[in-house]
Structure formats: C-alpha cells, structure tokens
Design an enzyme around this catalytic site. Sequence first.
Site, PDB file in Angstrom:
ATOM      1  N   GLU A  82      20.715  28.807 -15.539  1.00 54.30           N
ATOM      2  CA  GLU A  82      19.459  29.510 -15.263  1.00 54.30           C
ATOM      3  C   GLU A  82      18.417  28.561 -14.683  1.00 54.30           C
ATOM      4  O   GLU A  82      17.222  28.786 -14.776  1.00 54.30           O
ATOM      5  CB  GLU A  82      18.953  30.200 -16.528  1.00 54.30           C
ATOM      6  N   GLU A 132      12.435  26.609 -22.953  1.00 55.91           N
ATOM      7  CA  GLU A 132      13.671  27.287 -23.370  1.00 55.91           C
ATOM      8  C   GLU A 132      14.293  27.948 -22.136  1.00 55.91           C
ATOM      9  O   GLU A 132      14.456  29.160 -22.058  1.00 55.91           O
ATOM     10  CB  GLU A 132      13.417  28.309 -24.476  1.00 55.91           C
TER      11      GLU A 132
END
Length: 583
Positions: free
Chosen positions: A391, A382
Amino acid sequence: MAADARDDGDDTPRSPTPPTPSTVRRVGGGYEWTRSERYTEAMTAAAAYNCYRALPCDGAALTATDVALLAEILKAAEAELDAGGSGGAPAQQATLSQVLRAHQRVLRGAGLDPEVDARYYRTLLRLSLDRAEPNWWGRLYREISADARRHDMPPEQQQMLMNVLLSCRVGGPLPELPAPAPAEPGAAECCGVPAAQPEWATTVVQASRPASPVQQPGSGDVGWDLADAASEASLPLPPGTAVDPLQALRARRLESPLQPLQDNLESQTYETFERDGTKYTTYEEAVYRCLLDRVPQEEAESRVTVLMVVGAGRGPLVAASLRASVRARRRIRIYAVEKNPNAVVTLQNRAIADGWEGTVTIVPADMREWDAPEQADVLVSELLGSFGDNELSPECLDGAQRFLKPDGVSIPQAYTSQLQPITSHKLWNDVRAYDDLEHFETAYVVKLFKFCPLAPTQDVFTFEHPNRAHVIDNTRSVKLSFECTPPGGTVCHGFAGYFDAKLYNDVHLSIHPPTHTPNMFSWFPIYFPLREPFYVPQGARMDVAMWRCAGKHKVWYEWAVTAPHGAATPIHNPGGRSYYVGL
C-alpha cells in the site's frame, strides 16, 4: 409486463445473444415474461438470465424482513433436497427448480401471492447467476454486501442484515426486526410485498439452537472458520456448536488491496480498522517506549517531543499516542496529517469532543507535499498492507521523512514481507471464475481457510525507515528456492504473502504465521495466483522469482515460477498491465 430497460446497477453476467425460451419473449430491447410459465422444472441458465432481465426492479434496498424470507426459502429448498436424498450420500446443492418451488411454498405460507411477486423471485434468479459462489447461502451473503454498496447502506444496518441471515441459518432467535417504513399506496402490491410487516417475520426460526453440531453439507471441503463467523456477527454460540459462518464467507472472498494514495478510504473501512484494539494497543506501547528512550526523566517537564502522525485517518493513532504520553509522563505536541477530507472532518470534531485542542494540530494535506513548520522527533504511521509495502508505505514515508530530525525515529522502523507456495482449489477456482487473464495477474487480500502450505515461508522484501540512502530506490527483486514438503506431492495454485513489522525495537506487529500478533485482525494475507497450477512432487525444489517494480505513476509486482523443469510459468503482470498501485 414490459421489461425495465434502464440499468439498475446489477453486476450479473451478461449474455450478448441470449436465447429466448418459452418463459420470456423478446420485446424491443428487452424481454417480457409470461407469469403462468415462470416456474419451469428445468429452467436453464439462459432462461434464468432472460427472466431476470425481464422482471421489473423496484430499486429498493434489502430489509431484515426480505433477508429472513429469502433465508426461509433456501431452508425450504434444502429440506426438499434432504427429503429426496438416499442412503448416506452427501447432500448436494439445491437446484434452481427446488429453490423456485420453495419460493411458492414459503410465500403462500407468509400470506403472499407468488404469482404476482417479482421482488423475491428476481432476487433468487440473481443468486442463481452468481458463478463465483456455488453455495446458495454464500450467494445470499454476497448479495447483501452488494446491495449495501449499491444503496450506500450504513455499516450498522448491513451488520444487522448479516446477523439476521446468520440467525436464520443456524436456527437461533432472530434479532429484533425493525418496523417497515410506510409504503406508498400501491407501491407494495406491484412487487408482491405487503405494506404491513407479515406475521411470520416475528415468529420464523424461533427454535432454540440444536445441542449437537450443525454441519453444512460439504463444509469439510470448504473449510469455513466457525469461530470467526460467530465473533464477527456478535452472536454467542453454545459450547460445541458448529455453524455456517456467513461472516467467514466475506473473509474468504477475494478482495483487491486498498489504494489509500489513489483513493480516499470509506468510513466503513476506517471503522473496521478502528475496531482492532490489539493493533492500537501495540502502537501505544511502541510510542510509550520511544518517549521513555528519547526523553530522560530529568527533562520530562521541560522537553516537548514533536510527534507527527502521517495518514492519521479518523484519529486512532493520535489517541494511542496521547495515551502513551500520559503513561510515560512525557509532554508531546502532535501534528495529525490526513489528505482524506471526510476523515479530516471527523478528526476536527473528535479534537473538540476529546479535548485535543492545544495539543493536536490537524493538517488537511498530503504528507508528501506538506511543508512542516518544524521538524519532528517521531513519525508515526499505519500505512502497511498485507504484503508490508503493497500500500506504498515506502513511497509515503520516504516523502515524509524530510521533516524528521536527523536523529528522529519512525514508527514502524522496518518491515519484511514473507512468501510461501500453497495449494488451494477454492481460491484458484474463484479467480478462474472471472474467465480472463487480468484476474490471474492480480494480487488479492483474503483470509485463508483450509489451504495447504507447500513449504515454510521465506523473507522477500525488507524496508527500513527513515531511509538515509543518498539515492532512494524502492524497486526490489528476489529469487527464492522452496523445498516442497507435503507427503506424496500436491498441486501448487499460487503463493500466500505476509508481513512482520518492527514498530520500535522489540515491539512488533505481524501476520506472519510463526509470529502472528494474537487477536489482531486488521490484515488478511495476500494471494498471488498462478495462471496454470502444476504438480509438485514431494521433496521437489521450486524456484520463484518476484519483482517490485516502480514507474512514474504506479508500483506493481511481477512473479514467475522458474523451476522445477516443465513447470516454469510466464512472468505474471509484466509492466503492471493487469494490477498496480497508483502513486
């Protein structure tokens, strides 16, 4: 009283050569305040700054009693403002002078002496110096959040303070206030705070909620999301009641995206993620379908699927994968890989408490450097950000796919970012308040309120996993053409970004407005500001160029408007000079 010359950790604006009005005088490297002259009717920003720096700081964290009293002061100031209004003109914000007069009235009513108080007076001056938030209630919300960070406050304590603030603001009953900690002799009197909890703290603002909607002055311009405020603050609202959402203030605050590779996430961040049941239910469904597809029924008892959760955090994906295994009646063996030592401790304790031992192996390592003892059938992660790849999910999963079997599956399998031009005076002015180039070249995570999209979204960058390319290159560039649709034209203040992720086959997670996963709140959109807004006529074409660039130690975005004629902008963030994500 001599100024406290030490740094107390505040982040108020600094004035290199502040003037010295009559309320304070220069003493060495600090200031001295004159008590009898503090409550001036026309305290300027410079005077407020000087007086704030001169007042002593007790260093104590805010309590529920403090928040309730400060809220009463703001309500008293608003009452004075409303009483002085005329006709049907909309109410403006209370002035600092009105707030300081309310400070005197409320403290006297609470049995405190405003002439010797420094704690609350100093906090009010601090709020007045917050240029990023024009609303007094928003400033108090931001102060609570900043105070929680300064004092490393537990999340449940910070939430309790927010609940107190919201209850005071909407006129509902206060949550139960805890008894104050015993004060050292003489410690309370120096700041005008009594050692015992004042009687007003248990009785203030006990009136029931009004039956008619309560509208914040100017709320039509701000565009707060009322439902979000109530649900996040865990306060039930009667039907038809509109409130000032103090939790929504946090949602519309500009925040820098996480840097999970460069930094270890805090426990509060993990807690926020783990409360999103929708996300982990969707992951569970993806793993469930993957297990059914990979292991036929006749091999269910004999075949063990090796599943690796990379970036396991505190274990929610591990738990979701175990639930999927039980549902599918397929055997699995899990490796939970996590580099954050604090999260690893929680994982180890959870493995014992939840009975994971024998099924789950906890690996305290960076996924890019770990040498796996065996290859995996399924890789679960995730690592997505608000723009999908912001990210560093591509870089992380490319490094981890070396221990995935040739026919192995990655969950997620792919994700695509989307972009659209928007107008939002509020967001752009929040960035301008920093008064520097760096913040105009930074991407921000923010929940969008009452913004206006200028055109439908378009796809930007797509990444697929596992990436079987002979030479992996995660840099990207794209040129998008938008046809602006608002009637009469409008101003473009920047771009909103989203993502849509394919976890497994037709199981998706999305914050893309047309396909947004219902009830999921782990991600807010991302905002790319423009240094100079520009007018866009109805039907005009806007060309936008965006790049995803990578260096040895960082990844960054660059963006620019190339059309219409006369509206072309410089390239924002060239070379990652203002904003980047560290590898």
